[in-house]
Motif scaffolding. Structure first.
Motif, PDB file in Angstrom:
ATOM      1  N   THR A  67      67.586  28.463 -19.277  1.00 43.31           N
ATOM      2  CA  THR A  67      66.724  27.422 -18.559  1.00 43.31           C
ATOM      3  C   THR A  67      65.096  27.733 -18.906  1.00 43.31           C
ATOM      4  O   THR A  67      64.238  27.099 -19.140  1.00 43.31           O
ATOM      5  N   VAL A  68      64.649  29.027 -18.854  1.00 40.75           N
ATOM      6  CA  VAL A  68      63.426  29.593 -19.293  1.00 40.75           C
ATOM      7  C   VAL A  68      63.183  29.229 -20.679  1.00 40.75           C
ATOM      8  O   VAL A  68      62.143  28.927 -21.109  1.00 40.75           O
ATOM      9  N   GLN A  69      64.071  29.705 -21.694  1.00 33.60           N
ATOM     10  CA  GLN A  69      64.076  29.395 -23.063  1.00 33.60           C
ATOM     11  C   GLN A  69      63.663  27.664 -23.283  1.00 33.60           C
ATOM     12  O   GLN A  69      62.834  27.339 -23.951  1.00 33.60           O
ATOM     13  N   THR A  70      64.682  27.022 -22.779  1.00 29.78           N
ATOM     14  CA  THR A  70      64.176  25.387 -22.873  1.00 29.78           C
ATOM     15  C   THR A  70      63.030  25.231 -22.258  1.00 29.78           C
ATOM     16  O   THR A  70      62.386  24.150 -22.867  1.00 29.78           O
ATOM     17  N   ARG A  71      62.367  25.616 -21.080  1.00 28.30           N
ATOM     18  CA  ARG A  71      61.372  25.306 -20.433  1.00 28.30           C
ATOM     19  C   ARG A  71      60.191  25.693 -21.464  1.00 28.30           C
ATOM     20  O   ARG A  71      59.108  24.848 -21.397  1.00 28.30           O
ATOM     21  N   LYS A  74      60.230  23.141 -24.460  1.00 24.85           N
ATOM     22  CA  LYS A  74      59.911  22.029 -24.073  1.00 24.85           C
ATOM     23  C   LYS A  74      58.220  21.970 -23.835  1.00 24.85           C
ATOM     24  O   LYS A  74      57.387  20.860 -24.301  1.00 24.85           O
ATOM     25  N   ARG A  75      58.014  22.757 -22.766  1.00 20.48           N
ATOM     26  CA  ARG A  75      56.508  22.751 -22.441  1.00 20.48           C
ATOM     27  C   ARG A  75      55.519  22.891 -23.673  1.00 20.48           C
ATOM     28  O   ARG A  75      54.313  22.398 -23.432  1.00 20.48           O
ATOM     29  N   TYR A  76      55.949  23.938 -24.234  1.00 16.38           N
ATOM     30  CA  TYR A  76      54.768  24.535 -25.221  1.00 16.38           C
ATOM     31  C   TYR A  76      55.182  24.676 -26.630  1.00 16.38           C
ATOM     32  O   TYR A  76      54.536  25.068 -27.302  1.00 16.38           O
TER      33      TYR A  76
END
Length: 380
Positions: A67-71, A74-76
């Motif tokens: 989840t942290v990786q995907t976040r 996606k965001r940055y």
């Protein structure tokens, strides 16, 4: 739809924020946690975990890492590897570990000033020298003086502690500013530890937070990025944070310093972090809208009070208010006597300011402003 206007009585809950004034009629607007209930998703996830009834040693789940990786991607547009993540109970731990993991006893650590107090205490606690770089006002934005930074660097300097978005001051640094900062660190062989705990609290919709380590994969090898869900989702008491360290050697040294001293993240902290990042995006956006309204109200009202000034700012729920025009000998005591508990600017390195936490229902903020006005009117 979450109701951020709903008051939550935090008295008699052993709240650090509220118990400071538990026997006094003082509104606590100081330490950086909000008075909002956590998202329904977080509360539900914690209920489910508690109902399981066993609270033993807990590993970081693959789902949370993913989840942290995907976040971050996606965001940055920042692709990170799972093994870059180092989990810890809090960002302050990260600052202190970074000081101990770089340089040696007697070497120097650079940091901006004014800044969140642990930036100034961490070097000293780590037997390092502390060298501060002034924050300067460019237009309405408080930024670190990069020219002064270069002039201050000596061979003894091994680490730069950086804060983006900045606390206090609320500045979100731009790409060009971050690129120059990285170039300075490269030129002078500095490790850059970037506290980005407020990265999800960008109040201006047209501004995008940029993790400094996302800009250049080569230069990222000299970075330690600190993040956590604690400020955005009001779960600081559950103690969950992480460092992102791309370079294996630096990361291994960071981990060695932690061994036997820094505890693992507890299972409820990990549970809340997953529910925050995976299931609470809509709640976070609603909170941002509410905080924007509080910020705009506060800027307008504070700037109507003679002797006080608040520049527009871009991020966090922490207002850095210039009170120099009031000429107070004891600013903290004056505002407490008025019934408002603020953070003294002296704690951050500038006694001409006070920091106000507006992560609270609007009615609380309005009452605080009213009390300040009344106290100043009585002062004459």
């Amino acid at each position: 739809m979450s109701d951020f206007d709903r008051p939550v009585d935090r008295r008699s809950t052993h709240s650090l924020k509220w118990d400071k004034y538990r026997t006094q009629d003082i509104l606590p607007l100081w330490v950086a946690d909000t008075d909002f209930m956590a998202s329904p998703a977080i509360i539900e996830a914690l209920h489910q975990r508690i109902e399981h009834g066993v609270f033993g040693y807990t590993l970081v789940s693959k789902e949370l890492v993913d989840t942290v990786q995907t976040r971050l991607q996606k965001r940055y547009q920042w692709p990170i590897q799972p093994d870059w993540l180092v989990w810890m109970p809090g960002m302050v731990s990260g600052l202190n570990i970074a000081c101990r993991a770089t340089g040696h006893s007697g070497s120097a650590v650079l940091s901006p000033k004014p800044v969140y107090p642990p930036f100034m205490s961490a070097p000293t606690l780590s037997e390092r020298q502390s060298t501060t770089i002034p924050m300067v006002l460019q237009g309405t934005r408080w930024v670190m003086d990069l020219d002064a930074l270069e002039e201050a660097i000596t061979p003894a300097c091994k680490l730069l502690l950086f804060c983006n978005p900045h606390n206090p001051g609320g500045t979100c640094y731009r790409k060009e500013e971050l690129q120059r900062l990285l170039e300075i660190c490269e030129r002078h062989d500095l490790i850059l530890c970037s506290d980005e705990i407020h990265c999800d609290l960008i109040l201006d919709p047209e501004i995008q937070h940029i993790p400094v380590a996302s800009l250049d994969s080569k230069l990222a090898k000299r970075t330690i990025t600190l993040m956590a869900p604690s400020k955005t989702y009001n779960i600081a008491g559950l103690a969950c944070a992480f460092a992102i360290i791309p370079d294996a050697s630096l990361r291994n040294h960071f981990r060695r310093v932690m061994q036997g001293i820094v505890p693992e993240v507890n299972l409820l902290g990990l549970t809340a972090a997953l529910a925050a990042y995976r299931d609470s995006e809509q709640w976070s956006m609603q909170q941002l809208d509410y905080l924007r309204g509080n910020r705009d109200y506060l800027i307008e009202e504070i700037n109507r009070i003679p002797g006080m000034h608040l520049h527009p700012f871009e991020a966090t729920y922490l207002a850095w208010i210039d009170i120099s025009g009031l000429e107070l000998t004891d600013p903290g005591g004056f505002f407490e006597h008025a019934g408002v508990g603020l953070s003294p600017g002296a704690d951050f390195g500038d006694s001409k300011f006070m920091r106000l936490n507006f992560g609270c229902p609007r009615a609380t903020l309005e009452e605080a402003v009213s009390r300040i006005r009344q106290a100043l009117a009585q002062r004459g």
